[in-house]
Design a protein around this motif. Structure first.
Motif, PDB file in Angstrom:
ATOM      1  N   VAL A 137       0.837  -1.204   0.000  1.00 37.64           N
ATOM      2  CA  VAL A 137       0.000   0.000   0.000  1.00 37.64           C
ATOM      3  C   VAL A 137       0.870   1.251   0.000  1.00 37.64           C
ATOM      4  CG1 VAL A 137      -1.667   1.352   1.337  1.00 37.64           C
ATOM      5  CG2 VAL A 137      -1.978  -1.117   1.096  1.00 37.64           C
ATOM      6  N   ILE A 138       1.932   1.231   0.799  1.00 39.34           N
ATOM      7  CA  ILE A 138       2.848   2.382   0.838  1.00 39.34           C
ATOM      8  C   ILE A 138       3.474   2.610  -0.534  1.00 39.34           C
ATOM      9  CG2 ILE A 138       5.086   3.190   1.714  1.00 39.34           C
ATOM     10  CD1 ILE A 138       4.385   2.033   4.396  1.00 39.34           C
ATOM     11  N   PHE A 139       3.908   1.514  -1.170  1.00 37.16           N
ATOM     12  CA  PHE A 139       4.566   1.643  -2.473  1.00 37.16           C
ATOM     13  C   PHE A 139       3.610   2.146  -3.549  1.00 37.16           C
ATOM     14  CE2 PHE A 139       5.936  -0.373  -6.532  1.00 37.16           C
ATOM     15  CZ  PHE A 139       7.082   0.384  -6.724  1.00 37.16           C
ATOM     16  N   GLN A 140       2.353   1.701  -3.481  1.00 38.55           N
ATOM     17  CA  GLN A 140       1.386   2.071  -4.509  1.00 38.55           C
ATOM     18  C   GLN A 140       0.743   3.434  -4.271  1.00 38.55           C
ATOM     19  OE1 GLN A 140       0.776   0.640  -7.349  1.00 38.55           O
ATOM     20  NE2 GLN A 140       2.078  -1.142  -7.024  1.00 38.55           N
ATOM     21  N   THR A 141       0.947   4.008  -3.097  1.00 38.40           N
ATOM     22  CA  THR A 141       0.328   5.306  -2.786  1.00 38.40           C
ATOM     23  C   THR A 141       1.384   6.380  -2.524  1.00 38.40           C
ATOM     24  OG1 THR A 141       0.102   4.612  -0.469  1.00 38.40           O
ATOM     25  CG2 THR A 141      -1.805   4.273  -1.916  1.00 38.40           C
ATOM     26  N   VAL A 142       1.929   6.388  -1.319  1.00 37.25           N
ATOM     27  CA  VAL A 142       2.859   7.442  -0.911  1.00 37.25           C
ATOM     28  C   VAL A 142       4.129   7.445  -1.761  1.00 37.25           C
ATOM     29  CG1 VAL A 142       4.093   8.464   1.025  1.00 37.25           C
ATOM     30  CG2 VAL A 142       1.984   7.194   1.440  1.00 37.25           C
ATOM     31  N   ALA A 143       4.702   6.260  -1.997  1.00 40.08           N
ATOM     32  CA  ALA A 143       5.965   6.184  -2.747  1.00 40.08           C
ATOM     33  C   ALA A 143       5.821   6.721  -4.166  1.00 40.08           C
ATOM     34  CB  ALA A 143       6.474   4.742  -2.773  1.00 40.08           C
ATOM     35  N   LYS A 144       4.617   6.623  -4.734  1.00 43.70           N
ATOM     36  CA  LYS A 144       4.391   7.116  -6.095  1.00 43.70           C
ATOM     37  C   LYS A 144       4.556   8.627  -6.176  1.00 43.70           C
ATOM     38  CE  LYS A 144       3.386   3.156  -8.049  1.00 43.70           C
ATOM     39  NZ  LYS A 144       4.276   2.572  -9.071  1.00 43.70           N
ATOM     40  N   GLN A 145       4.411   9.295  -5.016  1.00 44.01           N
ATOM     41  CA  GLN A 145       4.573  10.745  -4.992  1.00 44.01           C
ATOM     42  C   GLN A 145       6.051  11.149  -4.951  1.00 44.01           C
ATOM     43  OE1 GLN A 145       1.645  12.416  -5.280  1.00 44.01           O
ATOM     44  NE2 GLN A 145       0.739  10.361  -5.285  1.00 44.01           N
ATOM     45  N   TYR A 146       6.918  10.167  -4.743  1.00 38.16           N
ATOM     46  CA  TYR A 146       8.350  10.443  -4.636  1.00 38.16           C
ATOM     47  C   TYR A 146       9.135   9.517  -5.557  1.00 38.16           C
ATOM     48  CZ  TYR A 146       7.189  13.284  -0.579  1.00 38.16           C
ATOM     49  OH  TYR A 146       6.666  14.248   0.248  1.00 38.16           O
ATOM     50  N   ASP A 147       8.884   9.663  -6.854  1.00 35.10           N
ATOM     51  CA  ASP A 147       9.602   8.876  -7.860  1.00 35.10           C
ATOM     52  C   ASP A 147      11.064   9.344  -7.912  1.00 35.10           C
ATOM     53  OD1 ASP A 147      10.644   7.653 -10.105  1.00 35.10           O
ATOM     54  OD2 ASP A 147       8.856   7.988 -11.331  1.00 35.10           O
ATOM     55  N   PRO A 148      12.028   8.423  -7.739  1.00 30.35           N
ATOM     56  CA  PRO A 148      13.445   8.829  -7.779  1.00 30.35           C
ATOM     57  C   PRO A 148      13.847   9.542  -9.061  1.00 30.35           C
ATOM     58  CG  PRO A 148      13.235   6.608  -6.900  1.00 30.35           C
ATOM     59  CD  PRO A 148      11.875   7.001  -7.394  1.00 30.35           C
ATOM     60  N   PHE A 149      13.150   9.263 -10.164  1.00 34.10           N
ATOM     61  CA  PHE A 149      13.505   9.902 -11.426  1.00 34.10           C
ATOM     62  C   PHE A 149      13.069  11.371 -11.472  1.00 34.10           C
ATOM     63  CE2 PHE A 149      13.930   5.467 -12.572  1.00 34.10           C
ATOM     64  CZ  PHE A 149      15.087   5.483 -13.344  1.00 34.10           C
ATOM     65  N   PHE A 150      12.207  11.777 -10.515  1.00 32.69           N
ATOM     66  CA  PHE A 150      11.869  13.200 -10.402  1.00 32.69           C
ATOM     67  C   PHE A 150      13.105  14.011 -10.041  1.00 32.69           C
ATOM     68  CE2 PHE A 150      11.170  16.534  -7.212  1.00 32.69           C
ATOM     69  CZ  PHE A 150      10.537  17.492  -8.000  1.00 32.69           C
ATOM     70  N   LEU A 151      14.049  13.366  -9.361  1.00 32.01           N
ATOM     71  CA  LEU A 151      15.254  14.057  -8.919  1.00 32.01           C
ATOM     72  C   LEU A 151      16.109  14.536 -10.095  1.00 32.01           C
ATOM     73  CD1 LEU A 151      16.257  11.548  -6.078  1.00 32.01           C
ATOM     74  CD2 LEU A 151      14.871  13.617  -5.879  1.00 32.01           C
ATOM     75  N   LEU A 152      15.789  14.030 -11.292  1.00 31.82           N
ATOM     76  CA  LEU A 152      16.528  14.448 -12.490  1.00 31.82           C
ATOM     77  C   LEU A 152      15.930  15.703 -13.118  1.00 31.82           C
ATOM     78  CD1 LEU A 152      16.880  10.899 -14.092  1.00 31.82           C
ATOM     79  CD2 LEU A 152      18.713  12.202 -12.983  1.00 31.82           C
TER      80      LEU A 152
END
Length: 299
Positions: free
Chosen positions: A43-58
């Motif tokens: 649930v964490i991966f499918q919800t909260v983690a989606k808001q913090y995609d590591p590729f956004f850091l690029l």
């Protein structure tokens, strides 16, 4: 990863107390607990983690953030996306418990059956370990066990130093994961961080440890957890963005602050340990530790 001999002992029931596998009823609750934990991390991966995609850091938006905010975003991006590993590991752990292979004897204090033979991570120690060593050794436990026995300890037996053994073992781990450059950056920097952490511990504990209790102040432990989390996530972002250019782009956006912190720490350690005051204190500390160990053996 597990020893083949353990599997053989499992198939002929030698793994269990009195060669008798615990009943299904005793396995259901710990198996369900692992399953529910797996769902929680899913649930964490499918919800909260989606808001913090590591590729956004690029993206350019990340580069425009102040450094303190960049470090927080990196922390959340890496930490939350580890939830996918916790999810599958708990699912596998539950299956091992249900079939009986998760059996790990009885607790010496409570005499209750332990079902943690195939546990693969201690989440709190990974995310908030007091040292880099504690965080790293609490991650991917079964693979870490294999690497320690068949790489690290064999290198030590071959009269290689602990530093060389650690770096080579980390490279073996990177090779195990694949051929993306980000993996090698992660594990190489991980070995560097552990080496610094080991030296830092040797430098600071003689100064801050209470010699009577063997404990360090709360602020010392808390600071260790925060600094470890910041640096570990800063370095392991390369694992999630896979390529070396991606990792360098993210690090350059932060001004390579994590790397500068590590270099500065090494310089400070060297300067402190060169002082006669610290050398005298270290000798005193070693004597205290040796005396403490003697008392434990006698008791």
């Amino acid at each position: 990863a597990f020893e083949f001999q353990d599997y053989i002992r499992f198939t002929n029931n030698e793994l269990f107390e009195d060669k008798k596998k615990p009943s299904l009823g005793t396995r259901i609750i710990p198996a369900l607990s692992s399953f529910c934990t797996s769902i929680f991390f899913l649930v964490i991966f499918q919800t909260v983690a989606k808001q913090y995609d590591p590729f956004f850091l690029l993206c350019e938006d990340f580069a425009l953030m102040p450094v303190y905010k960049q470090l927080v975003v990196i922390w959340l991006s890496v930490s939350l996306n580890r939830s996918k590993y916790y999810c599958v590991w708990n699912l596998a752990d539950g299956a091992m418990v249900l079939c009986g292979f998760g059996y790990n004897g009885r607790d010496k204090k409570t005499n209750l059956v332990k079902w943690d033979r195939m546990v693969n991570a201690h989440y709190f120690d990974v995310e908030f370990g007091e040292s880099s060593r504690q965080a790293v050794t609490s991650w991917n436990l079964r693979t870490s066990y294999w690497l320690r026995i068949y790489s690290y300890e064999r290198l030590l037996e071959g009269n290689y130093g602990t530093t060389i053994a650690m770096y080579v073992t980390m490279m073996v781990s990177a090779f195990w994961h694949g051929f993306y450059g980000g993996y090698y950056v992660t594990f190489g920097c991980g070995a560097w961080l552990q080496s610094i952490g080991k030296s830092l511990r040797r430098t600071l504990r003689p100064i801050f440890e209470n010699y009577e209790t063997g404990k360090t102040p709360m602020w010392y432990n808390f600071g260790g957890r925060i600094i470890t989390a910041i640096l570990l996530n800063f370095l392991t972002v390369s694992f999630f963005v896979i390529s070396v250019p991606n990792a360098l782009k993210i690090w350059s956006a932060t001004g390579y602050i994590g790397l500068y912190m590590m270099v500065a720490t090494q310089i400070c350690i060297k300067l402190i340990t060169l002082t006669k005051w610290h050398q005298k204190l270290s000798i005193e500390y070693k004597n205290v530790v040796a005396e403490r160990r003697k008392k434990k053996k006698k008791s």
